[in-house]
Design a protein around this motif. Structure first.
Motif, short mmCIF file in Angstrom:
data_model
loop_
_atom_site.label_atom_id
_atom_site.label_comp_id
_atom_site.label_asym_id
_atom_site.label_seq_id
_atom_site.Cartn_x
_atom_site.Cartn_y
_atom_site.Cartn_z
N UNK A 50 0.83 -1.21 0.00
CA UNK A 50 0.00 0.00 0.00
C UNK A 50 0.85 1.25 0.00
N UNK A 51 0.21 2.36 -0.34
CA UNK A 51 0.89 3.66 -0.33
C UNK A 51 0.23 4.51 0.74
N UNK A 52 1.06 5.06 1.64
CA UNK A 52 0.56 5.93 2.69
C UNK A 52 1.12 7.34 2.47
N UNK A 53 0.22 8.33 2.50
CA UNK A 53 0.65 9.74 2.42
C UNK A 53 0.82 10.25 3.84
N UNK A 54 2.03 10.75 4.14
CA UNK A 54 2.33 11.31 5.45
C UNK A 54 2.36 12.83 5.29
N UNK A 55 1.34 13.48 5.85
CA UNK A 55 1.15 14.90 5.55
C UNK A 55 1.19 15.75 6.81
N UNK A 56 1.16 17.06 6.61
CA UNK A 56 1.19 17.99 7.74
C UNK A 56 1.90 19.27 7.33
N UNK A 57 1.69 20.31 8.12
CA UNK A 57 2.28 21.62 7.82
C UNK A 57 3.81 21.59 7.89
N UNK A 58 4.43 22.68 7.46
CA UNK A 58 5.88 22.84 7.60
C UNK A 58 6.26 22.65 9.06
N UNK A 209 4.85 8.31 1.32
CA UNK A 209 5.17 9.52 0.58
C UNK A 209 4.84 10.76 1.42
N UNK A 210 5.85 11.63 1.58
CA UNK A 210 5.67 12.93 2.23
C UNK A 210 5.61 13.96 1.12
N UNK A 211 4.61 14.80 1.13
CA UNK A 211 4.45 15.77 0.05
C UNK A 211 3.77 17.06 0.53
N UNK A 212 4.31 18.20 0.09
CA UNK A 212 3.60 19.48 0.27
C UNK A 212 2.38 19.53 -0.64
N UNK A 213 2.53 18.89 -1.81
CA UNK A 213 1.41 18.80 -2.75
C UNK A 213 0.48 17.69 -2.25
N UNK A 214 -0.32 18.05 -1.22
CA UNK A 214 -1.13 17.05 -0.53
C UNK A 214 -2.15 16.41 -1.47
N UNK A 215 -2.71 17.19 -2.36
CA UNK A 215 -3.75 16.65 -3.24
C UNK A 215 -3.16 15.56 -4.15
N UNK A 229 2.67 19.02 14.97
CA UNK A 229 3.72 19.12 15.99
C UNK A 229 4.15 17.76 16.57
N UNK A 230 4.56 16.90 15.67
CA UNK A 230 5.16 15.64 16.07
C UNK A 230 4.21 14.58 16.58
N UNK A 231 2.90 14.83 16.44
CA UNK A 231 1.92 13.82 16.86
C UNK A 231 0.96 13.52 15.73
N UNK A 249 -8.26 21.91 5.60
CA UNK A 249 -7.96 23.31 5.91
C UNK A 249 -7.27 23.44 7.26
N UNK A 250 -7.68 22.64 8.22
CA UNK A 250 -7.08 22.75 9.54
C UNK A 250 -5.61 22.34 9.55
N UNK A 251 -5.30 21.24 8.87
CA UNK A 251 -3.93 20.72 9.00
C UNK A 251 -3.07 20.86 7.76
N UNK A 252 -3.67 21.08 6.62
CA UNK A 252 -2.88 21.08 5.39
C UNK A 252 -2.98 22.39 4.63
N UNK A 253 -3.93 23.23 5.02
CA UNK A 253 -4.14 24.50 4.34
C UNK A 253 -4.36 24.34 2.85
N UNK A 254 -5.08 23.29 2.45
CA UNK A 254 -5.47 23.13 1.03
C UNK A 254 -6.96 22.83 0.93
#
Ligand SMILES: Nc1ncnc2c1ncn2[C@@H]1O[C@H](COP(=O)(O)OP(=O)(O)OP(=O)(O)O)[C@@H](O)[C@H]1O
Ligand SMILES: [Mg+2]
Length: 254
Positions: A50-58, A209-215, A229-231, A249-254
């Motif tokens: 499987x592919x997991x997207x690991x996302x979150x703000x800067x 996969x870690x990506x700023x391009x969350x979509x 913040x690390x959680x 919007x809350x966590x990814x601002x997209x």
């Protein structure tokens, strides 16, 4: 044991399996840069293929989490367990984790200058019989096949990303960790890399996969984890995140 109890035991085992036997799992992991406490009790799992997207703000801790999984010296893992296919990564150093099948493709891609595309791949091949043969790799990366005699660092950004992924395949990857693979790439190149990642997935390789391009990452991924913040702030399906505008919007601002 009669046939009925035996059957009951088997059924119980089958039920218990998914919770404990994920192909990859990270459990209550805490990691530090010196005294800076960054990865603060992260838990998630990924099933095989499987592919997991690991996302979150800067600054959410995405790169730090990938580095912890790959067992780089920094950040330092101080608590928790990390398991890949029954192997305890938390007991290993980076080179051992690599041999166990973990391959991190860092943001800067680390193509070796002075070497051709082919030499970059060949250098990654650990030993004969391990990892993918060149021709098998080229069958998934026609652009690399065309440029095999070209110096690796002269490739375009997208081609360098392909080369970095190709190197991981040459090293017999079981868990592919990609840090911002689409950074700076045109949408058409992003799509080409997505297609390659889907092909690799179909061959049974598990990817985070870690990506700023969350979509784009969510479009590719089956599962998603959002760090804050690390959680872990969210763990669920990628489709759920795509559908949930408030969460995005809350966590990814997209
Ligand atoms: N080498 C380091 N030493 C000390 N603190 C660090 C180090 N690298 C990162 N940090 C801190 O750890 C936190 C998490 O950083 P990390 O790079 O893991 O975040 P990220 O989610 O990958 O962010 P980005 O989206 O900007 O890449 C940040 O507060 C960052 O400043
Ligand atoms: Mg990062």
């Amino acid at each position: 044991m009669n046939a009925v109890t035996m059957q009951a035991e088997t059924e119980n085992k089958a039920e218990a399996a998914p919770a404990t036997d994920a192909f990859f799992r990270i459990e209550d992991v805490h990691a530090y840069y010196g005294e800076s406490y960054i990865v603060q009790g992260v838990d998630f799992k990924v099933d095989h293929g499987r592919i997991l997207a690991l996302l979150g703000r800067n600054g959410a801790g995405k790169t730090s989490t990938l580095r912890t999984i790959a067992r780089t010296d920094d950040p330092q893992l101080r608590r928790g367990e990390i398991w890949l296919d029954g192997q305890p990564l938390h007991t290993m150093r980076a080179h051992q984790a690599a041999l166990a099948g973990v391959q991190l493709v860092p943001e800067d891609r680390r193509i070796i200058s002075g070497l051709t595309v082919e030499e970059n791949i060949a250098l990654a091949q650990v030993a004969p019989g391990h990892g993918w043969e060149l021709e098998r790799i080229y069958s998934h990366f026609p652009r690399l096949a065309e440029r095999r005699k070209q110096e690796g660092v002269t490739l375009s950004g997208g081609e360098q990303q392909m080369l970095a992924i190709a190197r991981a395949l040459a090293r017999d990857v079981k868990l592919l960790l990609l840090d911002e693979p689409y950074e700076g790439l045109a949408p058409v190149i992003v799509q080409e890399i997505e297609r390659i990642l889907q092909e690799i997935k179909a061959l049974g390789i598990t990817t985070i996969i870690v990506e700023q391009n969350a979509i784009a990452a969510l479009r590719l991924a089956d599962d998603a984890v959002i760090l804050d913040t690390g959680e872990v702030a969210f763990a669920g399906s990628a489709a759920e995140v795509l559908e949930n505008k408030d969460l995005r919007q809350e966590y990814l601002a997209v």
